[in-house]
Write a protein that holds these residues in place. Structure first.
Motif, short mmCIF file in Angstrom:
data_model
loop_
_atom_site.label_atom_id
_atom_site.label_comp_id
_atom_site.label_asym_id
_atom_site.label_seq_id
_atom_site.Cartn_x
_atom_site.Cartn_y
_atom_site.Cartn_z
N UNK A 269 0.88 -1.16 0.00
CA UNK A 269 0.00 0.00 0.00
C UNK A 269 0.92 1.21 0.00
N UNK A 270 1.08 1.81 -1.16
CA UNK A 270 2.07 2.86 -1.34
C UNK A 270 1.48 4.23 -1.03
N UNK A 271 1.87 4.79 0.12
CA UNK A 271 1.42 6.13 0.49
C UNK A 271 2.13 7.17 -0.37
N UNK A 272 1.36 8.01 -1.06
CA UNK A 272 1.95 8.97 -1.99
C UNK A 272 1.92 10.40 -1.48
N UNK A 273 0.86 10.74 -0.73
CA UNK A 273 0.77 12.10 -0.19
C UNK A 273 -0.18 12.11 0.99
N UNK A 274 -0.17 13.24 1.73
CA UNK A 274 -1.05 13.41 2.88
C UNK A 274 -1.85 14.69 2.69
N UNK A 275 -3.16 14.62 2.97
CA UNK A 275 -4.04 15.77 2.79
C UNK A 275 -4.90 15.93 4.04
N UNK A 276 -5.48 17.11 4.21
CA UNK A 276 -6.43 17.31 5.30
C UNK A 276 -7.67 16.44 5.06
N UNK A 277 -8.15 15.79 6.12
CA UNK A 277 -9.33 14.94 5.96
C UNK A 277 -10.53 15.75 5.47
N UNK A 278 -10.62 17.00 5.89
CA UNK A 278 -11.74 17.84 5.48
C UNK A 278 -11.72 18.13 3.98
N UNK A 279 -10.56 17.93 3.34
CA UNK A 279 -10.46 18.20 1.90
C UNK A 279 -11.03 17.07 1.06
N UNK A 280 -11.36 15.94 1.68
CA UNK A 280 -11.91 14.80 0.96
C UNK A 280 -13.44 14.88 0.94
N UNK A 281 -13.99 15.02 -0.25
CA UNK A 281 -15.44 15.09 -0.38
C UNK A 281 -16.06 13.74 -0.03
N UNK A 282 -17.18 13.74 0.71
CA UNK A 282 -17.86 12.47 1.00
C UNK A 282 -18.26 11.71 -0.26
N UNK A 283 -18.42 12.41 -1.38
CA UNK A 283 -18.78 11.75 -2.63
C UNK A 283 -17.67 10.81 -3.12
N UNK A 284 -16.45 11.02 -2.64
CA UNK A 284 -15.33 10.18 -3.06
C UNK A 284 -15.34 8.83 -2.35
N UNK A 285 -15.93 8.77 -1.16
CA UNK A 285 -15.82 7.57 -0.34
C UNK A 285 -16.65 6.43 -0.93
N UNK A 286 -16.05 5.25 -0.94
CA UNK A 286 -16.74 4.08 -1.47
C UNK A 286 -16.92 3.03 -0.38
N UNK A 287 -15.92 2.17 -0.14
CA UNK A 287 -16.07 1.10 0.85
C UNK A 287 -15.06 1.26 1.97
N UNK A 288 -15.48 1.05 3.23
CA UNK A 288 -14.56 1.18 4.36
C UNK A 288 -13.97 -0.17 4.78
N UNK A 289 -12.70 -0.12 5.18
CA UNK A 289 -12.01 -1.31 5.67
C UNK A 289 -11.24 -0.93 6.93
#
Length: 266
Positions: free
Chosen positions: A96-116
Motif C-alpha cells: 500500500x504505497x502512500x503517496x501524499x497526505x491531505x487534510x481529511x476535510x479536503x476529501x469530499x464524502x462523494x469520493x468515499x466508497x467502501x470502508x475497511x
C-alpha cells in the motif's frame, strides 16, 4: 450495536512510505447485506440459473463461445481477448504505497466508497500505532494505491481512536457534478427571517450523535418477519428439487436460508 461476527482478513500487505514499512491486514468494516437476497424459482420450485442467449439464433451459449468487447459511440464493438486484458491488469503487489497526505476535510464524502479496517499484521505494532497517532493528531489522511483482486484502488488511510482505516475512493470519472445534472444556482433573495426560523428548527432537533434506530434496515426486518410468519404457518414453504426424489425430501427452512444469506461476509 453488539458484534456478532469476527471476519477474517482477506488481504495482507505492507504500508510503505519513505523508509517506513508497516505490515497490515485488511478486514471489511461492513457486512454485505443490501436488504434481503431472494432467489428466483421455477413453478416446480427449482432455483433458476442465469444463461446468456444469442438473440439471433435463440440458443444458450457455452462459456467458451462468449467474447468480451468495448462498445464505441458509433455502435461498433472492439473485441478484447483474455490475453490482452490480462496484459493490461495491474501487477500483483502487496504494497500500500502512500503517496501524499491531505487534510481529511479536503476529501469530499462523494469520493468515499467502501470502508475497511487495517490491522497490524506483526507482533511489533509500534510503527502502526505511531502512524495512527500522527494521522489522528494532525487530522490528515494518507492517499495511497494498492492492488486487490486484480484491480488497482486508490484509498484514503485515516485514523480514529488509534485504529487505522482504509476508505476506497471513487475515480473522478465516476462522479457527476451539479452542472451535469442541471442543478439550479441558489437564489440571491433568501429571506433572513425564514433562515433564522430554519436554524431554530435545526437547533431544536440537534443531537450529539445519530440514533442507532435511524440506521436500522426496516425493509430487511419486514421481509424476515414475513418469512418467519409464513414458515410458522407452513405456507409457501417449498421442497428442494432433487435428482433422486424420495419420500423424505428435505423441506426448505426459509428463515435459515435467509439468515445464512444475510450473514455472508463481505
Amino acid at each position: 450495536m453488539p458484534e456478532t461476527d469476527s471476519p477474517s482478513p482477506f488481504w495482507s500487505g505492507t504500508i510503505t512510505f519513505g523508509m517506513v514499512t508497516i505490515p497490515v491486514s485488511l478486514v471489511s468494516a461492513t457486512r454485505s447485506s443490501a436488504g434481503v437476497s431472494l432467489r428466483q424459482l421455477a413453478p416446480d420450485g427449482a432455483p433458476l440459473r442465469r444463461q446468456y442467449v444469442c438473440p439471433d439464433h435463440e440458443r444458450a451459449l457455452e462459456p467458451d463461445e462468449i467474447a468480451r468487447a468495448y462498445e464505441l459511440d458509433s455502435g461498433q464493438y472492439v473485441i478484447m481477448t483474455d490475453d490482452e486484458l490480462d496484459a493490461l491488469a495491474p501487477e500483483a503487489s502487496h504494497d500500500i504505497e502512500l503517496r501524499q497526505f491531505v487534510d481529511r476535510a479536503a476529501l469530499s464524502p462523494m469520493l468515499f466508497e467502501r470502508p475497511y479496517f487495517l490491522l497490524p499484521d506483526s507482533e511489533s505494532t509500534k510503527p502502526y500505532h505511531l502512524l495512527a497517532q500522527v494521522l489522528e493528531a494532525t487530522g490528515r489522511a494518507g492517499i495511497a494505491t494498492f492492488v486487490m483482486r486484480g484491480h488497482q484502488h486508490v484509498v484514503a488511510i485515516v485514523a480514529d481512536d488509534q485504529l487505522l482505516r482504509a476508505q476506497t475512493l471513487r475515480f473522478v470519472s465516476e462522479l457527476r457534478t451539479p452542472a451535469t445534472i442541471g442543478l439550479p444556482s441558489p437564489p440571491d433573495d433568501l429571506d433572513e427571517a425564514q433562515i433564522q426560523r430554519l436554524r431554530a428548527v435545526i437547533r431544536a432537533h440537534t443531537a450529539t450523535e445519530i440514533a442507532e434506530s435511524e440506521l436500522e434496515d426496516e425493509a430487511r426486518a419486514q421481509v424476515l418477519a414475513l418469512a418467519e410468519q409464513k414458515l410458522a404457518e407452513h405456507r409457501d414453504v417449498v421442497q428442494v428439487p432433487s435428482d433422486e426424489p424420495g419420500p423424505d425430501a428435505e423441506i426448505i427452512d426459509l428463515m435459515r436460508v435467509l439468515q445464512r444469506s444475510l450473514a455472508r461476509p463481505a
